[in-house]
Design a protein around this motif. Structure first.
Motif, PDB file in Angstrom:
ATOM      1  N   ASP A  17       0.845  -1.196   0.000  1.00  0.00           N
ATOM      2  CA  ASP A  17       0.000   0.000   0.000  1.00  0.00           C
ATOM      3  C   ASP A  17       0.877   1.242   0.000  1.00  0.00           C
ATOM      4  N   LEU A  18       0.441   2.251  -0.695  1.00  0.00           N
ATOM      5  CA  LEU A  18       1.168   3.517  -0.779  1.00  0.00           C
ATOM      6  C   LEU A  18       0.227   4.661  -0.448  1.00  0.00           C
ATOM      7  N   VAL A  19       0.660   5.533   0.472  1.00  0.00           N
ATOM      8  CA  VAL A  19      -0.116   6.715   0.841  1.00  0.00           C
ATOM      9  C   VAL A  19       0.756   7.939   0.589  1.00  0.00           C
ATOM     10  N   GLU A  20       0.273   8.872  -0.213  1.00  0.00           N
ATOM     11  CA  GLU A  20       0.999  10.108  -0.484  1.00  0.00           C
ATOM     12  C   GLU A  20       0.355  11.244   0.296  1.00  0.00           C
ATOM     13  N   ALA A  21       1.145  11.928   1.107  1.00  0.00           N
ATOM     14  CA  ALA A  21       0.659  13.050   1.911  1.00  0.00           C
ATOM     15  C   ALA A  21       1.149  14.356   1.298  1.00  0.00           C
ATOM     16  N   GLU A  22       0.207  15.206   0.891  1.00  0.00           N
ATOM     17  CA  GLU A  22       0.567  16.472   0.271  1.00  0.00           C
ATOM     18  C   GLU A  22       0.401  17.656   1.214  1.00  0.00           C
ATOM     19  N   SER A  23      -0.011  17.399   2.430  1.00  0.00           N
ATOM     20  CA  SER A  23      -0.101  18.455   3.443  1.00  0.00           C
ATOM     21  C   SER A  23       0.277  17.858   4.785  1.00  0.00           C
ATOM     22  N   ALA A  24       0.646  18.714   5.722  1.00  0.00           N
ATOM     23  CA  ALA A  24       1.012  18.241   7.054  1.00  0.00           C
ATOM     24  C   ALA A  24      -0.165  17.539   7.712  1.00  0.00           C
ATOM     25  N   GLN A  25      -1.373  18.050   7.462  1.00  0.00           N
ATOM     26  CA  GLN A  25      -2.562  17.420   8.039  1.00  0.00           C
ATOM     27  C   GLN A  25      -2.767  16.012   7.483  1.00  0.00           C
ATOM     28  N   GLN A  26      -2.606  15.858   6.179  1.00  0.00           N
ATOM     29  CA  GLN A  26      -2.734  14.528   5.577  1.00  0.00           C
ATOM     30  C   GLN A  26      -1.682  13.580   6.134  1.00  0.00           C
ATOM     31  N   ALA A  27      -0.458  14.077   6.281  1.00  0.00           N
ATOM     32  CA  ALA A  27       0.617  13.245   6.810  1.00  0.00           C
ATOM     33  C   ALA A  27       0.318  12.809   8.237  1.00  0.00           C
ATOM     34  N   ALA A  28      -0.149  13.757   9.062  1.00  0.00           N
ATOM     35  CA  ALA A  28      -0.444  13.447  10.459  1.00  0.00           C
ATOM     36  C   ALA A  28      -1.590  12.445  10.567  1.00  0.00           C
ATOM     37  N   GLU A  29      -2.626  12.630   9.756  1.00  0.00           N
ATOM     38  CA  GLU A  29      -3.768  11.721   9.803  1.00  0.00           C
ATOM     39  C   GLU A  29      -3.376  10.314   9.359  1.00  0.00           C
ATOM     40  N   ALA A  30      -2.573  10.224   8.317  1.00  0.00           N
ATOM     41  CA  ALA A  30      -2.143   8.914   7.836  1.00  0.00           C
ATOM     42  C   ALA A  30      -1.246   8.229   8.853  1.00  0.00           C
ATOM     43  N   TYR A  31      -0.326   8.998   9.442  1.00  0.00           N
ATOM     44  CA  TYR A  31       0.591   8.424  10.431  1.00  0.00           C
ATOM     45  C   TYR A  31      -0.170   7.935  11.652  1.00  0.00           C
ATOM     46  N   GLU A  32      -1.114   8.753  12.127  1.00  0.00           N
ATOM     47  CA  GLU A  32      -1.902   8.359  13.296  1.00  0.00           C
ATOM     48  C   GLU A  32      -2.693   7.086  13.009  1.00  0.00           C
ATOM     49  N   ARG A  33      -3.258   7.002  11.822  1.00  0.00           N
ATOM     50  CA  ARG A  33      -4.028   5.810  11.455  1.00  0.00           C
ATOM     51  C   ARG A  33      -3.138   4.561  11.441  1.00  0.00           C
ATOM     52  N   LEU A  34      -1.954   4.689  10.897  1.00  0.00           N
ATOM     53  CA  LEU A  34      -1.036   3.550  10.824  1.00  0.00           C
ATOM     54  C   LEU A  34      -0.587   3.109  12.208  1.00  0.00           C
ATOM     55  N   VAL A  35      -0.297   4.085  13.070  1.00  0.00           N
ATOM     56  CA  VAL A  35       0.133   3.752  14.428  1.00  0.00           C
ATOM     57  C   VAL A  35      -0.999   3.076  15.200  1.00  0.00           C
ATOM     58  N   ARG A  36      -2.191   3.612  15.088  1.00  0.00           N
ATOM     59  CA  ARG A  36      -3.330   3.059  15.836  1.00  0.00           C
ATOM     60  C   ARG A  36      -3.663   1.626  15.412  1.00  0.00           C
ATOM     61  N   THR A  37      -3.509   1.336  14.130  1.00  0.00           N
ATOM     62  CA  THR A  37      -3.848  -0.007  13.640  1.00  0.00           C
ATOM     63  C   THR A  37      -2.720  -1.000  13.850  1.00  0.00           C
TER      64      THR A  37
END
Length: 350
Positions: A17-37
């Motif tokens: 899976d590949l997630v591209e973050a184009e804003s700090a908010q997108q990056a933070a949300e994706a990182y938080e989701r990955l950590v939580r799961t």
């Protein structure tokens, strides 16, 4: 998508899976989701400091594509700049040189992203990030809260930090640097080779644009600038320069280069005098020449610089690791020095 498509060494297997973050908010949300799961994941910027196995990567690659920089504070003689983690490092350097701000000009041409700079405490030609870093915006993996970490919190050392060592875990979202307004002049030149290329002496200052141009030329001559040069298909310097005690230097040949390094703290709280050795010199004196390779020859020592391992075409991650292990064994056998890899290894060991 393969990790080989996202790294400058061009090795690495399929990504689940590949997630591209184009804003700090997108990056933070994706990182938080990955950590939580609890999912397996890696974070990539420019991919210039990653060497991966060709086995499939079952997790997620979080690709930082955040861009931009802004001036936070400005005085008569200095400016504080915040750059997003996904910004290209050399673009930040080019901007600072263009505006007449000094402090990072000798780090021109280093590939990769701004967010990786404090993690690795990157440096070149007498400058390193630790000298200008003010703080980072950091998303903690433990609290999942964004916090501002001062430079001192990162425990920056030669090519190391609390983040790289693992004592701090999280995601760098942005970086603050304090640069000097210097009327277009560089910081005092500390590196002899750079001074010579500029027709200067160490300690002299030269126009920022001239320093940047000379650094880029020096790096290109070593295959250390991303380009169509086959030697640039690498992860840059593969090994860090070893730091050893003064006593250990007595076991080395008299002509072995050694440079004073920051003292090491002993267990009793005292300090031990330390010296930095040249990994390139150790590799060459251990009998490994430029262009050296094993087996298929698809992974080889750069034809321009013995500190880099290059992918000459179709190399696998394991072939790169095998060559790195061979270099380590030769240097350890010859000098008793254990070379440490600088790139992050994914699914590989050396």
């Amino acid at each position: 998508m393969r990790l080989s498509d996202l790294t400058t060494m061009r090795v690495g297997g399929e990504i689940a899976d590949l997630v591209e973050a184009e804003s700090a908010q997108q990056a933070a949300e994706a990182y938080e989701r990955l950590v939580r799961t609890g999912a397996e994941f890696i974070v990539l910027g420019g991919g210039s400091n990653t060497v991966a196995s060709d086995d499939p990567f079952a997790g997620t690659a979080l690709l930082m594509r955040t861009r931009g920089f802004e001036v936070l504070d400005e005085t008569d003689d200095a400016v504080t700049v915040r750059a997003q983690a996904g910004e290209t490092w050399d673009d930040l350097v080019a901007m600072s040189v263009e505006r007449g701000w000094s402090g990072i000009e000798a780090m021109s041409g280093i590939p990769g992203s701004v967010g990786a700079a404090p993690i690795q405490n990157i440096g070149a030609y007498g400058q390193e990030v630790a000298e200008t870093l003010v703080a980072v915006e950091f998303l903690s993996a433990e609290t999942l809260e964004v916090q501002r970490l001062e430079a001192a919190d990162l425990e920056l050392e030669y090519r190391n930090s609390a983040i790289k060592s693992g004592s701090l875990t999280g995601l760098v979202l942005s970086v603050e640097l304090r640069l000097r307004k210097a009327d277009g002049q560089s910081a005092p030149i500390r590196y002899g080779q750079l001074a010579t290329s500029l027709g200067a002496e160490t300690g002299d200052r030269r126009p920022l644009a001239d320093v940047r141009r000379s650094v880029l030329e020096l790096r290109a001559s070593k295959g250390m600038v991303l380009s169509d040069d086959p030697d640039s298909v690498s992860a840059g310097s593969f090994f860090t320069n070893p730091i050893v005690s003064k006593a250990f230097t007595h076991s080395l040949p008299e002509d072995a280069p050694r440079f004073a390094a920051a003292p090491k703290t002993r267990a009793d709280g005292g300090e031990t005098e330390a010296f930095k050795l040249s990994a390139a010199w150790l590799i060459e004196r251990a009998g490994i020449e430029k262009g050296f390779s094993l087996g298929t020859g698809r992974a080889a020592i750069s034809s321009k610089h013995t500190l880099a391992i290059t992918n000459t075409g179709g190399a696998t991650g394991e072939e790169v690791a095998e060559l790195a292990r061979y270099v380590q064994i030769r240097v350890l056998s010859e000098f008793g020095v254990q070379l440490v890899n600088e790139p992050v290894l994914v699914g590989l060991e050396i």
